[in-house]
Every structure is written in structure tokens, then in C-alpha cells.
Design a protein around this motif. Sequence first.
Motif, PDB file in Angstrom:
ATOM      1  N   TYR A   1      82.387 -12.992-108.974  1.00 57.15           N
ATOM      2  CA  TYR A   1      80.958 -12.671-108.940  1.00 57.15           C
ATOM      3  C   TYR A   1      80.633 -11.853-107.697  1.00 57.15           C
ATOM      4  CZ  TYR A   1      75.953 -13.655-108.174  1.00 57.15           C
ATOM      5  OH  TYR A   1      74.605 -13.554-107.930  1.00 57.15           O
ATOM      6  N   ILE A   2      79.788 -10.824-107.884  1.00 59.78           N
ATOM      7  CA  ILE A   2      79.302 -10.016-106.772  1.00 59.78           C
ATOM      8  C   ILE A   2      77.781  -9.968-106.837  1.00 59.78           C
ATOM      9  CG2 ILE A   2      79.131  -7.672-105.828  1.00 59.78           C
ATOM     10  CD1 ILE A   2      81.971  -7.174-106.696  1.00 59.78           C
ATOM     11  N   GLU A   3      77.126 -10.195-105.704  1.00 61.54           N
ATOM     12  CA  GLU A   3      75.676 -10.036-105.621  1.00 61.54           C
ATOM     13  C   GLU A   3      75.371  -8.963-104.583  1.00 61.54           C
ATOM     14  OE1 GLU A   3      71.582 -12.633-104.770  1.00 61.54           O
ATOM     15  OE2 GLU A   3      73.494 -13.643-105.138  1.00 61.54           O
ATOM     16  N   VAL A   4      74.663  -7.930-104.993  1.00 66.80           N
ATOM     17  CA  VAL A   4      74.317  -6.824-104.100  1.00 66.80           C
ATOM     18  C   VAL A   4      72.870  -7.000-103.667  1.00 66.80           C
ATOM     19  CG1 VAL A   4      74.089  -4.332-103.845  1.00 66.80           C
ATOM     20  CG2 VAL A   4      75.949  -5.284-105.226  1.00 66.80           C
TER      21      VAL A   4
ATOM     22  N   LEU B   1      83.799  -9.335-114.526  1.00 71.22           N
ATOM     23  CA  LEU B   1      83.242  -9.410-113.185  1.00 71.22           C
ATOM     24  C   LEU B   1      81.727  -9.481-113.348  1.00 71.22           C
ATOM     25  CD1 LEU B   1      83.376  -9.197-110.069  1.00 71.22           C
ATOM     26  CD2 LEU B   1      83.196  -6.698-110.351  1.00 71.22           C
ATOM     27  N   CYS B   2      81.112 -10.545-112.854  1.00 67.57           N
ATOM     28  CA  CYS B   2      79.671 -10.701-112.954  1.00 67.57           C
ATOM     29  C   CYS B   2      78.999 -10.052-111.746  1.00 67.57           C
ATOM     30  CB  CYS B   2      79.293 -12.178-113.037  1.00 67.57           C
ATOM     31  SG  CYS B   2      79.861 -12.971-114.555  1.00 67.57           S
ATOM     32  N   VAL B   3      77.953  -9.276-112.007  1.00 61.38           N
ATOM     33  CA  VAL B   3      77.266  -8.530-110.950  1.00 61.38           C
ATOM     34  C   VAL B   3      75.770  -8.816-111.011  1.00 61.38           C
ATOM     35  CG1 VAL B   3      76.713  -6.248-110.019  1.00 61.38           C
ATOM     36  CG2 VAL B   3      78.996  -6.697-110.973  1.00 61.38           C
ATOM     37  N   THR B   4      75.217  -9.216-109.882  1.00 62.69           N
ATOM     38  CA  THR B   4      73.782  -9.468-109.771  1.00 62.69           C
ATOM     39  C   THR B   4      73.155  -8.474-108.807  1.00 62.69           C
ATOM     40  OG1 THR B   4      73.941 -11.840-110.257  1.00 62.69           O
ATOM     41  CG2 THR B   4      72.007 -11.108-109.017  1.00 62.69           C
TER      42      THR B   4
END
Length: 387
Positions: free
Chosen positions: A118-121, A91-94
Amino acid sequence: MRKRWIQYCRRCVMPETKPDLYIDEEGVCNACRSFERRATVDWDKRKKELLDILERYRSRGSNYDCIVPVSGGKDSHYQVIRMLELGANPLCVTATTDMLSPIGRRNIENIKRLGVDYIEVTTNPTIRRQMNRIALEEVGDISWPEHVTIFTIPVRIAVQMKIPLIIWGENPQNEYGGPASAAQNTVLTRRWLEEFGGLLGLRVSDLVGKYGIEAKHLIQYTYPSDEELAAVGVTGIFLGYYLPWDGYQNALIAQAYGFETYHKTVEGSLVNYENLDNIQTGIHDYFKFLKYGFGRATDLACLHIRRGRLSRNDAIKLVKMHDGKFPWIYLGVPIEDVLKDIDMTIEEFMSICDRFTNKKLFLCDSRGNLVKDRYGNLTKINYDNME
């Protein structure tokens, strides 16, 4: 004009002023010594260790195998590519970039196209701008909020989604020099973050009450508790410990998978393949030069010297050409536009610059005032001592 003396590593061009750098009796810095030891590493054994770790944490389809923190840059491309090659389901997290550039956004989208979830916070942008200003004024680092969330948000996601393994990139203490115990560390811990994560003595809790910032605004900037980490068993490893790490190699591999480079050498740099996502980076790197007398060009020159791609003599010329110039523009964006975003004038900015400049490293006049050229650039003392 007053002059002082700066010692440089005889093998690369790193000055003794770099925090945590040690130059031994032979005139060689600990970053070069650390790189020397890579020649004796059994990389096949290290890769097997990595495979064993991935197998131990494999979820068997019920969850993600690991989290890969990504910015969209060459190194995060490389991390994702390698994890996919090794059969992992990451899981890619930015964490939010302060002022994301257009090329930075395109490269983030390219990471998604590699075939990952992908998750961008995104943190509250109004509060973020206030934090950028506070950090610039108080510790001389406009990028402090981003550097905090780079390390907190992926760990928070790991706790919340019960994904115990986080795959970081290279340990910067290994690549750029630092205490031996930290350089040899293969796991990013809470202690590592507090000591080497770039917090500069400013705690997240110190921001409460400034510019209307409340504790509720700082949730994403707060590291999970030890109890929360233990409940999930969160651990983070540096991929650069298990696989040979080289930023230029990473860039070449990333480009083959669609990573986009800049159309020219990035301002204050020597290359066109890194630090492409954050328009505030020009200011961040300039303050490193003001505090310690070296910038990103020096960092890159040292990396290429150690790998035999650049002679020390050529590195000296390139560093003098590119390092430490006043950041009037970065990635094509004028500094006035960057400062406007944090409600700061160029005059206020220059005053902050002068306050954080280490006058022991730069030429001053008889009254102790910094000597600047017509472009606002400073002159380092004994630059010739590099040679």
C-alpha cells in the motif's frame, strides 16, 4: 413567490437538472435505461474477459500485476477483495483525503490487513487547504483537489513504477446517468478524466499565482503526459463493467472483511456505509443540491429503486426527509470546524452558498431572495411533481 417546473424520472426520482441526464419520451432517464440493459449482459463472458486482461498484464513476480486506487470505502474494499480472489498481486494507492475522519483512517488500515502492499501519497497540506478554499469560492466544490488527485496520483504511480494496469471501480456515467458513449466506455482515459472527472472547468494551471501557489506545488495534481503514458502502456479499466456492481452488495462483502460502517445514517444520506472518510463531504454534497436540486439521498434512492429494494413512493418520502439540509454537522463534526481548516467564516460560507444556488430551483420571495427556514434550509419548487 415564484414557482417553476422540474421534471423527474417516472421510474426513479432523479430530476432533469442533473448534468448529462436525459429523460426520454416515456419519462424514463438514461441511468434507468442503462440499468435495464444489465439484464441482458453475459456476466460469465465479461468475467472471462477480465481474467484474460489480468493474465495479459500479470507480471510473473517481477512487479505488481495492477494498481487499485483505494479510499478505504466499501467499493475500494470490494475491488481489492475481488482482485485477490482472482489471484492478482495489486498495489493499493491512496491519494490524500481532504479531512480524513477517524473511521476513514481505520478503514484504510483494514484494507492493508487484507494482505496488500500500500502507498499513500499526501500532498502539501498547507497548499491543499488553500486549494480547497479556492475551489469552493470559484467552482463551488470544496472537494475539487481531492477529486483531481484521485485520478492523477494512481496514474502517476503507474508511470513511475511501470505498472500498466489500473483497476478502477464503477463508471459513474453508467451508474448515475450520462452520455451513452461515456456510459459504455470500459477504459478510463485522459479524455474521460477531462470531460467527466469533476474538474468543473477549473484547470490545475489556473491555480498558479493564487494564495502563493506555485507550479512546483501542483506536481501531484498533474496528469502524466501522453508520451509518459504510452511509454509504460498505462490503461485503466472499470471493474463494474466486468462484474455486477452494486454498492450495497459491496458494503456487505466489505463488512465481512472488517470494513467499519457509521453508527447511524450519515447526514444528508440514506445509509451508514458510504462517504465515511472525508469530513468535507457534507459541504460537497450540499453544493450539488444548491446547483442541481438533488443530493446524495436522491442518488442512493435511485440506486435502490432500480434494484428493487425501495419503492418509488418510499424513496420520495426519504429524499424529502434527508436531501439538501444545510450541512451544520457531518460525521459528528460541526461545520465551523471544517471551515476553520480553510480559514473561512460561516458568514463567508453562506454568502458563497447563495452565489452558487440556482434560484430557478428554489422558492424565492417577491424580491428574488431565497426563502430559508430557521435552520437555513431552502425549499425546492414543485417537490410534489416527483409523485
